[in-house]
Design a protein around this motif. Structure first.
Motif, short mmCIF file in Angstrom:
data_model
loop_
_atom_site.label_atom_id
_atom_site.label_comp_id
_atom_site.label_asym_id
_atom_site.label_seq_id
_atom_site.Cartn_x
_atom_site.Cartn_y
_atom_site.Cartn_z
N THR A 621 0.81 -1.22 0.00
CA THR A 621 0.00 0.00 0.00
C THR A 621 0.84 1.27 0.00
O THR A 621 0.29 2.37 -0.03
N GLU A 622 2.16 1.14 0.04
CA GLU A 622 3.03 2.31 0.09
C GLU A 622 3.37 2.81 -1.32
O GLU A 622 3.37 2.05 -2.29
N TYR A 623 3.68 4.09 -1.42
CA TYR A 623 4.07 4.71 -2.68
C TYR A 623 5.52 4.38 -3.02
O TYR A 623 6.34 4.10 -2.15
N GLY A 624 5.83 4.45 -4.29
CA GLY A 624 7.20 4.45 -4.77
C GLY A 624 7.50 5.78 -5.44
O GLY A 624 6.58 6.47 -5.90
N ASP A 625 8.75 6.16 -5.49
CA ASP A 625 9.08 7.42 -6.17
C ASP A 625 10.40 7.28 -6.90
O ASP A 625 11.27 6.49 -6.53
N THR A 626 10.52 8.06 -7.98
CA THR A 626 11.71 8.05 -8.83
C THR A 626 12.05 9.48 -9.22
O THR A 626 11.16 10.28 -9.56
N ARG A 627 13.34 9.81 -9.16
CA ARG A 627 13.84 11.10 -9.60
C ARG A 627 14.94 10.84 -10.62
O ARG A 627 15.76 9.95 -10.44
N SER A 628 14.95 11.65 -11.66
CA SER A 628 15.95 11.43 -12.70
C SER A 628 16.32 12.74 -13.38
O SER A 628 15.51 13.68 -13.45
N VAL A 629 17.55 12.78 -13.86
CA VAL A 629 18.02 13.89 -14.68
C VAL A 629 18.68 13.27 -15.92
O VAL A 629 19.48 12.33 -15.80
N THR A 630 18.31 13.78 -17.09
CA THR A 630 18.80 13.24 -18.35
C THR A 630 19.38 14.37 -19.19
O THR A 630 18.78 15.44 -19.32
N MET A 631 20.57 14.13 -19.74
CA MET A 631 21.23 15.09 -20.62
C MET A 631 21.49 14.43 -21.98
O MET A 631 21.92 13.28 -22.04
N THR A 632 21.22 15.17 -23.04
CA THR A 632 21.43 14.66 -24.40
C THR A 632 22.17 15.69 -25.24
O THR A 632 21.85 16.89 -25.18
N PHE A 633 23.13 15.22 -25.99
CA PHE A 633 23.87 16.09 -26.90
C PHE A 633 23.92 15.41 -28.27
O PHE A 633 24.20 14.21 -28.36
N LYS A 634 23.62 16.19 -29.32
CA LYS A 634 23.65 15.65 -30.67
C LYS A 634 24.39 16.61 -31.60
O LYS A 634 24.24 17.83 -31.48
#
Length: 861
Positions: A621-634
């Protein structure tokens, strides 16, 4: 934290410009003879002289170009041999006529070298006259050598690191994402060029309003290959054992009717999924949509290996497909696709698993298996794609009959049989309407799936399991957008309802757990997702805050109990993209996700996935959480054929449960334990490719690195671990001379598993592929090739495998080819490699196909 604050401040510090977008259309003529001028570059310039939009006049001297009133100052006309003209935007009407004055251009003596790739606006063109050679039998052979384009082992096409979002043949999209049928059958001799449509927006109604980071791919046929049937027949027979491969392919791309027909039967290791797989996801909902909410618990299929699957498949396979599109009006098409796939496999493998625990003995398994699968899939679609209106209605019908029978030896001696059929019907509807400068989008999906699965394990006694599920899901989503110059504001919301019934019975297993499930789930997810985006020719910023209300109602008929839980889900994200120059861009995304637990954790009865593995859930019954940072170079420079892409992602996750691995005699029970688990992931991926020698050669490098910090639980004991995976894949392919070409690929991987209070485990694997082709005469090609596999195990032992192939091809005429092919000349019969699992290391052994010799003929009609 300072980076996050800076990006947010930059976002909210942007000036809101309430401008209007207008369009200028006109014609350009020669002032002396009043003739239209083609190829005039028409540019929009701002107050400081920067150009941010341009177009080119057609053969009639006509052009149309859109501009933003708040930015545009000048309209510039430039063409070699004529005097450049600049006109103030305020002096121009919506339609206009320009007369240019002839002016001879004095050029210095130069040596002109045509670029390998032609670029016009957002379209890159690779001409087959430059890249295709006499030894290329299918268009995929050429695609694999094009700079910036990568064809994965499963047939998926990527451009500069991203999968393509559309596949066209002469501008027509009728394959429903199953473009492997086309790339593996169309002959390069029928193709004029391959076009990459950068930042491709398939919906005309969204062009100029919403931009895509993905590209489309268009196969442009030669004029003589249009409006007529193109057919290719292939037939081959061979030895060791009796081998055969027969196929027929036909295609006709006409103005109002496009169709493609193919059929192939084969027992030489070919996998029909290489052509029938749908590589493009027909996404109609927001990024938070999850397509499959429920798992299939019985898993008795064939495990893949790092070696090419054609080396291990002892098969009898059949694929038949028809793909059709009818143009019935302006921007209006009807599409129909039907596919049958049959696949029978005999399979022999073995493995030994070490659990890094003195109290748990190693497990040895030898598995001799036969699998059979029959799949039928049909699609009907109506599509209207116009500048002010888009409508698409898709109906899918899919049926899958799959079974597997295996004899198990080693630590245990037994047999098992599984049957996992599934039947589903899906209807997708999407409507996009442009109302002045506003947008209305309505999307809907309704699906019903039925899966009656069974598993039978026979040792001294029988263990039988039946799992039957019925699933109905209905999702309706609406989205309204206000366009204010460079700003787009969206109100976005929907309702996702899922009715899922699951009943299971497990007989003959003596364990102190419940052996039955009879559960009814009613899941409701109502959500809103406000979104704001800023668009300019150099910047794109998007802020969205999806928020949802989740209702889980569970009725367990076995205990006569009802459970109702309520949750709130929030998934805000900030995306920033900066176009540094015409060749270079950088992007960043910050994302946070607070998610409710999966409803499947309320399945409390024991489930058997195969003869040894069991699964049991626990209500979470508990929540889950996710944090992310994404960098892209082309970076891409078509003029020099140089392409580069890099993506880095760092993710923190916190889950409300852990999977506890329990050893119960001969069985492994994976049980959910309500205990919070925090983990981190660092993922780095990149690639670079460069065309050389005027398109004759391509060199490149793909690389990736994963560092995972996580925890595993076994026998109620938590073990922190760190897993590092490094992959490096350099390659070189192309033609050194007209009579000699080479294809070399190297793939190196290193895995390091570090478990607290245990000895580190590491593994190195090296794969090398080399193919050399000699063309002593335009009618003859001789190809020799080899593969080298090297694996070094943690124990210090190593395994080497060398496979050699050869072929001779005779171009009897433009329409007839005869070839003789020999594979696995050294008759190697075994391949070994290592893989890591949950606190374990497994050494695998696969049986290989023996030496095969085959003669084939191809006829093009």
């Amino acid at each position: 934290m300072r980076l996050i604050t800076t990006i947010i401040a930059m976002f909210f510090g942007l000036t809101v410009t309430y401008g209007q977008t207008k369009e200028i259309c006109g014609k350009v003529f020669d002032q002396e003879d009043n003739s239209p001028i083609a190829g005039v570059i028409v540019q929009i310039k701002d107050s400081v002289g920067n150009s941010y939009q341009y177009t080119i006049t057609n053969n009639k001297g006509e052009y149309c170009i859109r501009y933003n009133v708040s930015v545009a100052e000048l309209l510039r006309f430039q063409c070699m041999g004529y005097k450049t003209q600049e006109i103030n935007i305020s002096e121009i009407q919506s339609t206009n006529t320009i007369y240019m004055i002839s002016q001879p251009t004095q050029l210095q003596d130069v040596i002109i070298k045509a670029p390998d790739i032609e670029q016009r606006s957002d379209t890159l063109t690779y001409y087959m006259s430059k890249y295709a050679t006499v030894e290329d039998k299918k268009i995929s052979d050429v695609l694999k050598r094009l700079p910036g384009i990568k064809v994965e082992d499963n047939g998926q096409i990527k451009y500069n690191g991203e999968p393509i979002n559309k596949f066209y043949i002469d501008g027509s999209d009728f394959m429903d994402g199953r473009y492997g049928i086309a790339t593996e059958n169309i002959n390069p001799a029928d193709v004029a060029s391959v076009e990459v449509l950068e930042n491709h927006q398939p919906m005309q109604v969204l062009k100029g309003l919403e931009f895509s980071d993905q590209a489309g791919l268009n196969i442009k046929l030669k004029e003589e290959a249009r409006h007529r049937w193109i057919a290719i027949l292939n037939g081959g027979v061979g030895l060791s054992p009796l081998l055969y491969d027969a196929s027929a392919f036909a295609m006709r791309i006409a103005g109002k009717w496009q169709n493609m027909e193919s059929v192939r039967v084969n027992n030489t290791g070919w996998n029909p999924a290489s052509q029938s797989t749908q590589h493009i996801d027909n996404r109609i909902f927001g990024n938070g949509y999850v397509d499959m909410l429920w798992d299939d618990y019985i898993d008795v299929g064939i495990q893949s290996s790092p070696i090419d699957e054609s080396r291990t498949r002892d098969n009898l396979s059949l694929l038949a497909n028809t793909s059709n599109s009818w143009h019935i009006g302006e921007g209006k098409d009807v599409k129909f696709n039907l596919t049958y796939e049959g696949d029978k496999l005999d399979y022999l493998t073995g493995y030994e698993t070490n659990y890094f625990d003195d109290d748990i003995p190693s497990f040895i398994e030898r598995n001799q298996m036969r699998t059979q699968a029959h799949r039928i899939g049909g699609q009907w679609a109506l599509q209207v794609n116009r500048p002010t209106f888009f409508l698409k209605d898709n109906l899918y019908i899919d049926a899958d009959w799959s079974n597997a029978v295996s004899d198990i030896g080693g630590t245990l001696s037994l047999s098992q049989k599984s049957e996992t059929p599934s039947f589903s019907a899906t209807n997708d509807l999407q409507l996009v309407k442009r109302i002045d400068d506003n947008l209305l989008t309505i999307s809907s999906r309704n699906r019903y799936a039925y899966k009656p699965h069974t598993l039978l394990v026979t040792e001294n006694d029988e263990i039988a399991e039946n799992i039957t599920s019925g699933d109905f899901r209905s999702v309706t989503e609406a989205r309204y957008g206000w366009i204010f110059g460079r700003w787009n504001i969206y109100a976005h919301g929907g309702v996702d309802f899922n009715q899922h019934n699951m009943e299971s019975n497990l007989y003959g297993l003596q364990l102190p757990y419940a052996m039955q499930n009879d559960v009814n789930f009613s899941l409701l997810n109502a959500y809103i997702a406000p979104e704001a985006s800023y668009e300019s020719y150099k910047w794109r910023v998007t802020l969205s805050v999806p928020t949802g209300y989740n209702l889980h109602h569970v009725r367990d008929r076995k205990v006569e109990g009802n459970i109702t839980d309520n949750y709130v889900a929030v998934t805000p994200s900030l995306y920033v993209r900066h176009q540094i120059s015409a060749k270079m861009e950088i992007a960043a995304q910050l994302r946070y996700s607070l998610t409710p637990p999966k409803a499947s954790t309320y399945i409390s009865g024991l489930l058997m996935t195969d003869f040894r593995n069991l699964y049991m859930a626990t209500p979470i019954t508990e929540y889950g959480d996710t944090r992310s940072v994404t960098m892209t170079f082309k970076y891409r420079n078509p003029i020099t054929s140089l392409f580069f892409n890099f993506t880095g992602k760092y993710e923190w996750s916190s889950n409300p449960y852990m999977t506890n691995q329990l050893f119960l005699g001969d069985y492994i029970l994976s049980a959910l334990s309500p205990m919070r688990n925090d983990g981190r992931n660092l993922i780095l991926n990149g690639g670079i490719s460069k065309g050389l020698m005027s398109g004759r050669m391509t060199i490149g490098l793909d690389a990736g690195y994963i560092h995972m910090w996580d925890n595993a639980m076994r026998q109620n004991i938590i073990s922190p671990y760190r897993l590092q995976v490094l992959n490096v894949q350099p390659y070189l392919k192309g033609h050194f001379t007209n009579w000699f070409s080479a294809d070399y690929r190297l793939a190196y991987s290193r895995n390091v598993l570090d478990i607290d209070d245990a000895e580190n485990s590491n593994n190195d694997a090296l794969k090398q592929y080399m193919t050399l082709t000699f063309v002593p005469h335009k009618k003859w090609q001789l190809t020799i090739g080899g593969e080298h596999y090297y694996t070094r195990f943690s124990s210090g032992n190593s395994a080497n495998l060398i496979l050699l192939d050869a072929s001779v091809r005779w171009n009897v005429s433009k329409r007839v080819d005869i070839s003789l092919t020999a594979s696995n000349l050294l008759n190697q019969r075994e391949y070994r490699y290592v893989n890591y699992g949950l606190l374990s290391e497994t050494n695998y052994m696969y049986r290989l196909r023996g030496r095969n010799i085959m003669a084939s003929v191809e006829i093009r009609l």
